[in-house]
Design a protein around this motif. Structure first.
Motif, PDB file in Angstrom:
ATOM      1  N   LEU A 160       0.822  -1.204   0.000  1.00  0.00           N
ATOM      2  CA  LEU A 160       0.000   0.000   0.000  1.00  0.00           C
ATOM      3  C   LEU A 160       0.858   1.257   0.000  1.00  0.00           C
ATOM      4  CD1 LEU A 160      -2.815  -1.039   2.508  1.00  0.00           C
ATOM      5  CD2 LEU A 160      -3.006  -0.804   0.030  1.00  0.00           C
ATOM      6  N   LYS A 161       2.004   1.186   0.672  1.00  0.00           N
ATOM      7  CA  LYS A 161       2.921   2.336   0.650  1.00  0.00           C
ATOM      8  C   LYS A 161       3.526   2.529  -0.735  1.00  0.00           C
ATOM      9  CE  LYS A 161       4.174   2.220   5.551  1.00  0.00           C
ATOM     10  NZ  LYS A 161       5.273   2.038   6.538  1.00  0.00           N
ATOM     11  N   GLU A 162       3.764   1.427  -1.444  1.00  0.00           N
ATOM     12  CA  GLU A 162       4.340   1.511  -2.782  1.00  0.00           C
ATOM     13  C   GLU A 162       3.397   2.198  -3.767  1.00  0.00           C
ATOM     14  OE1 GLU A 162       5.516  -2.307  -4.148  1.00  0.00           O
ATOM     15  OE2 GLU A 162       6.954  -2.650  -2.520  1.00  0.00           O
ATOM     16  N   VAL A 163       2.091   1.991  -3.593  1.00  0.00           N
ATOM     17  CA  VAL A 163       1.114   2.548  -4.534  1.00  0.00           C
ATOM     18  C   VAL A 163       0.553   3.876  -4.031  1.00  0.00           C
ATOM     19  CG1 VAL A 163       0.504   0.258  -5.370  1.00  0.00           C
ATOM     20  CG2 VAL A 163      -0.811   1.261  -3.508  1.00  0.00           C
ATOM     21  N   ARG A 164       1.244   4.500  -3.076  1.00  0.00           N
ATOM     22  CA  ARG A 164       0.762   5.759  -2.505  1.00  0.00           C
ATOM     23  C   ARG A 164       0.512   6.817  -3.580  1.00  0.00           C
ATOM     24  NH1 ARG A 164       4.421   6.447   1.099  1.00  0.00           N
ATOM     25  NH2 ARG A 164       3.252   6.099   3.023  1.00  0.00           N
ATOM     26  N   ALA A 165       1.432   6.928  -4.522  1.00  0.00           N
ATOM     27  CA  ALA A 165       1.295   7.958  -5.569  1.00  0.00           C
ATOM     28  C   ALA A 165       0.024   7.739  -6.393  1.00  0.00           C
ATOM     29  CB  ALA A 165       2.524   7.946  -6.477  1.00  0.00           C
ATOM     30  N   TYR A 166      -0.284   6.479  -6.699  1.00  0.00           N
ATOM     31  CA  TYR A 166      -1.500   6.183  -7.467  1.00  0.00           C
ATOM     32  C   TYR A 166      -2.753   6.488  -6.640  1.00  0.00           C
ATOM     33  CZ  TYR A 166       1.793   3.677 -10.453  1.00  0.00           C
ATOM     34  OH  TYR A 166       2.841   3.361 -11.276  1.00  0.00           O
ATOM     35  N   VAL A 167      -2.672   6.241  -5.333  1.00  0.00           N
ATOM     36  CA  VAL A 167      -3.808   6.529  -4.462  1.00  0.00           C
ATOM     37  C   VAL A 167      -4.090   8.030  -4.433  1.00  0.00           C
ATOM     38  CG1 VAL A 167      -4.600   6.476  -2.069  1.00  0.00           C
ATOM     39  CG2 VAL A 167      -3.466   4.478  -3.044  1.00  0.00           C
ATOM     40  N   ILE A 168      -3.041   8.835  -4.374  1.00  0.00           N
ATOM     41  CA  ILE A 168      -3.222  10.292  -4.351  1.00  0.00           C
ATOM     42  C   ILE A 168      -3.892  10.765  -5.637  1.00  0.00           C
ATOM     43  CG2 ILE A 168      -2.031  12.506  -4.272  1.00  0.00           C
ATOM     44  CD1 ILE A 168       0.095  11.164  -2.522  1.00  0.00           C
ATOM     45  N   VAL A 169      -3.409  10.246  -6.772  1.00  0.00           N
ATOM     46  CA  VAL A 169      -4.028  10.601  -8.055  1.00  0.00           C
ATOM     47  C   VAL A 169      -5.482  10.136  -8.083  1.00  0.00           C
ATOM     48  CG1 VAL A 169      -3.971  10.232 -10.546  1.00  0.00           C
ATOM     49  CG2 VAL A 169      -1.839  10.586  -9.287  1.00  0.00           C
ATOM     50  N   GLY A 170      -5.724   8.920  -7.607  1.00  0.00           N
ATOM     51  CA  GLY A 170      -7.083   8.395  -7.571  1.00  0.00           C
ATOM     52  C   GLY A 170      -7.996   9.218  -6.688  1.00  0.00           C
ATOM     53  N   ALA A 171      -7.466   9.745  -5.578  1.00  0.00           N
ATOM     54  CA  ALA A 171      -8.263  10.577  -4.678  1.00  0.00           C
ATOM     55  C   ALA A 171      -8.744  11.835  -5.392  1.00  0.00           C
ATOM     56  CB  ALA A 171      -7.441  10.945  -3.446  1.00  0.00           C
ATOM     57  N   PHE A 172      -7.869  12.452  -6.177  1.00  0.00           N
ATOM     58  CA  PHE A 172      -8.262  13.658  -6.905  1.00  0.00           C
ATOM     59  C   PHE A 172      -9.230  13.328  -8.041  1.00  0.00           C
ATOM     60  CE2 PHE A 172      -4.664  15.451  -4.687  1.00  0.00           C
ATOM     61  CZ  PHE A 172      -5.052  16.763  -4.483  1.00  0.00           C
ATOM     62  N   VAL A 173      -9.077  12.158  -8.648  1.00  0.00           N
ATOM     63  CA  VAL A 173     -10.013  11.756  -9.700  1.00  0.00           C
ATOM     64  C   VAL A 173     -11.400  11.525  -9.121  1.00  0.00           C
ATOM     65  CG1 VAL A 173     -10.579   9.943 -11.361  1.00  0.00           C
ATOM     66  CG2 VAL A 173      -8.224  10.778 -11.187  1.00  0.00           C
ATOM     67  N   ILE A 174     -11.457  10.815  -7.999  1.00  0.00           N
ATOM     68  CA  ILE A 174     -12.744  10.561  -7.343  1.00  0.00           C
ATOM     69  C   ILE A 174     -13.385  11.872  -6.910  1.00  0.00           C
ATOM     70  CG2 ILE A 174     -13.837   9.529  -5.318  1.00  0.00           C
ATOM     71  CD1 ILE A 174     -11.758   7.290  -5.485  1.00  0.00           C
ATOM     72  N   ALA A 175     -12.574  12.776  -6.352  1.00  0.00           N
ATOM     73  CA  ALA A 175     -13.097  14.071  -5.917  1.00  0.00           C
ATOM     74  C   ALA A 175     -13.662  14.859  -7.090  1.00  0.00           C
ATOM     75  CB  ALA A 175     -11.996  14.870  -5.221  1.00  0.00           C
ATOM     76  N   ALA A 176     -12.996  14.774  -8.245  1.00  0.00           N
ATOM     77  CA  ALA A 176     -13.479  15.501  -9.424  1.00  0.00           C
ATOM     78  C   ALA A 176     -14.801  14.938  -9.932  1.00  0.00           C
ATOM     79  CB  ALA A 176     -12.427  15.441 -10.531  1.00  0.00           C
ATOM     80  N   ILE A 177     -15.042  13.652  -9.659  1.00  0.00           N
ATOM     81  CA  ILE A 177     -16.263  13.010 -10.147  1.00  0.00           C
ATOM     82  C   ILE A 177     -17.448  13.281  -9.229  1.00  0.00           C
ATOM     83  CG2 ILE A 177     -17.356  10.771 -10.627  1.00  0.00           C
ATOM     84  CD1 ILE A 177     -14.615   9.761 -11.528  1.00  0.00           C
ATOM     85  N   VAL A 178     -17.242  13.173  -7.919  1.00  0.00           N
ATOM     86  CA  VAL A 178     -18.367  13.197  -6.983  1.00  0.00           C
ATOM     87  C   VAL A 178     -18.661  14.572  -6.407  1.00  0.00           C
ATOM     88  CG1 VAL A 178     -17.913  10.809  -6.331  1.00  0.00           C
ATOM     89  CG2 VAL A 178     -16.942  12.653  -4.956  1.00  0.00           C
ATOM     90  N   THR A 179     -17.792  15.549  -6.637  1.00  0.00           N
ATOM     91  CA  THR A 179     -18.027  16.890  -6.104  1.00  0.00           C
ATOM     92  C   THR A 179     -18.335  17.859  -7.234  1.00  0.00           C
ATOM     93  OG1 THR A 179     -15.663  17.472  -6.224  1.00  0.00           O
ATOM     94  CG2 THR A 179     -16.460  16.484  -4.165  1.00  0.00           C
ATOM     95  N   PRO A 180     -18.866  19.046  -6.907  1.00  0.00           N
ATOM     96  CA  PRO A 180     -19.113  20.053  -7.939  1.00  0.00           C
ATOM     97  C   PRO A 180     -17.807  20.449  -8.637  1.00  0.00           C
ATOM     98  CG  PRO A 180     -20.223  20.631  -5.904  1.00  0.00           C
ATOM     99  CD  PRO A 180     -19.338  19.472  -5.580  1.00  0.00           C
TER     100      PRO A 180
END
Length: 251
Positions: free
Chosen positions: A193-213
């Motif tokens: 999970l620590k190795e994929v931290r960078a992908y998680v951060i990118v995924g967090a911003f993608v999810i935020a862009a989808i579910v928020t205004p």
């Protein structure tokens, strides 16, 4: 008529137990909802929910209702939603009580903290959305609105927005629980999970862009807590796994 096999009897008894737990969970929500009906009442509850929006509008502005029964129906929906959030610990307890008899002692040590932490984190996510995000988002939108536009939000549209945002933030704050469960079940290790931290951060911003205004404030308000909660899950997971290991499991 053939007698029921032990397997069938067990299956039927589980269905009956599930039904009873669902009934108890529903009764708990109904009791909280009935209490909210008397105090502070649906109208007062909706006024509280609408406060962040009204604070961003010009003085004396109000929201509008385009439906005939909207002034009655929308506050009732809000009251039911608040009742569900307040009764969530009781609902999760019923879920835990249903599955607890089939668990080992070390597994019960896993479930109880997860039920408590899930309730607390979901409520924290909703509170963060209401007290921190809404005011900033509405003021941000109001500042960018042309002066030729009279902003008079419809109460039903506002309720849909509030519900979707609160559910999004409530679910987002469950990230540490998801991390802990994945590690405890052996699906993935903390190191991975620590190795994929960078992908998680990118995924967090993608999810935020989808579910928020589509504004920067709300997207960052969701993505950054999601990332920080992921880091919290990485810190808590090893401690939690060690505390809930079976006696025969290697450390």
């Amino acid at each position: 008529m053939s007698e029921e096999t032990p397997v069938e009897e067990t299956f039927i008894s589980h269905l009956i137990e599930l039904r009873d737990r669902l009934v108890k969970a529903s009764i708990g929500i109904a009791i909280v909802c009935a209490a909210l009906m008397f105090w502070p009442g649906p109208a007062a509850i909706y006024d509280i929910i609408a406060a962040p929006m009204l604070a961003s509008l010009p003085a004396g502005s109000k929201m509008i209702a385009t439906g005939v029964i909207s002034p009655f129906l929308v506050p009732m929906k809000v009251t039911l939603l608040i009742a569900f959030i307040l009764a969530l610990p009781w609902v999760l307890y019923q879920l835990w009580a249903f599955i607890a008899p089939g668990l080992y002692a070390h597994e019960k040590r896993l479930i109880a903290p997860l039920v408590i932490s899930s309730s607390v984190l979901f409520a924290a996510g909703v509170a963060f959305c209401y007290f921190f995000v809404f005011g900033r988002v509405f003021h941000f939108i109001s500042d960018f609105s042309p002066s030729s536009i009279a902003v008079t939000p419809d109460i039903e549209n506002y309720l849909d927005f509030v519900m979707s945002m609160c559910l999004a933030f409530g679910a987002t704050f469950e990230v540490p629980v998801v991390v802990v469960v994945l590690v405890r079940m052996g699906i993935v290790s903390v190191a991975k999970l620590k190795e994929v931290r960078a992908y998680v951060i990118v995924g967090a911003f993608v999810i935020a862009a989808i579910v928020t205004p589509p504004d920067v404030v709300s997207q960052f308000s969701l993505a950054i807590p999601m990332w920080l909660l992921y880091e919290l899950g990485l810190l808590v997971a090893p401690v939690f796994v060690k505390a809930t290991q079976a006696p025969e499991e290697p450390v």
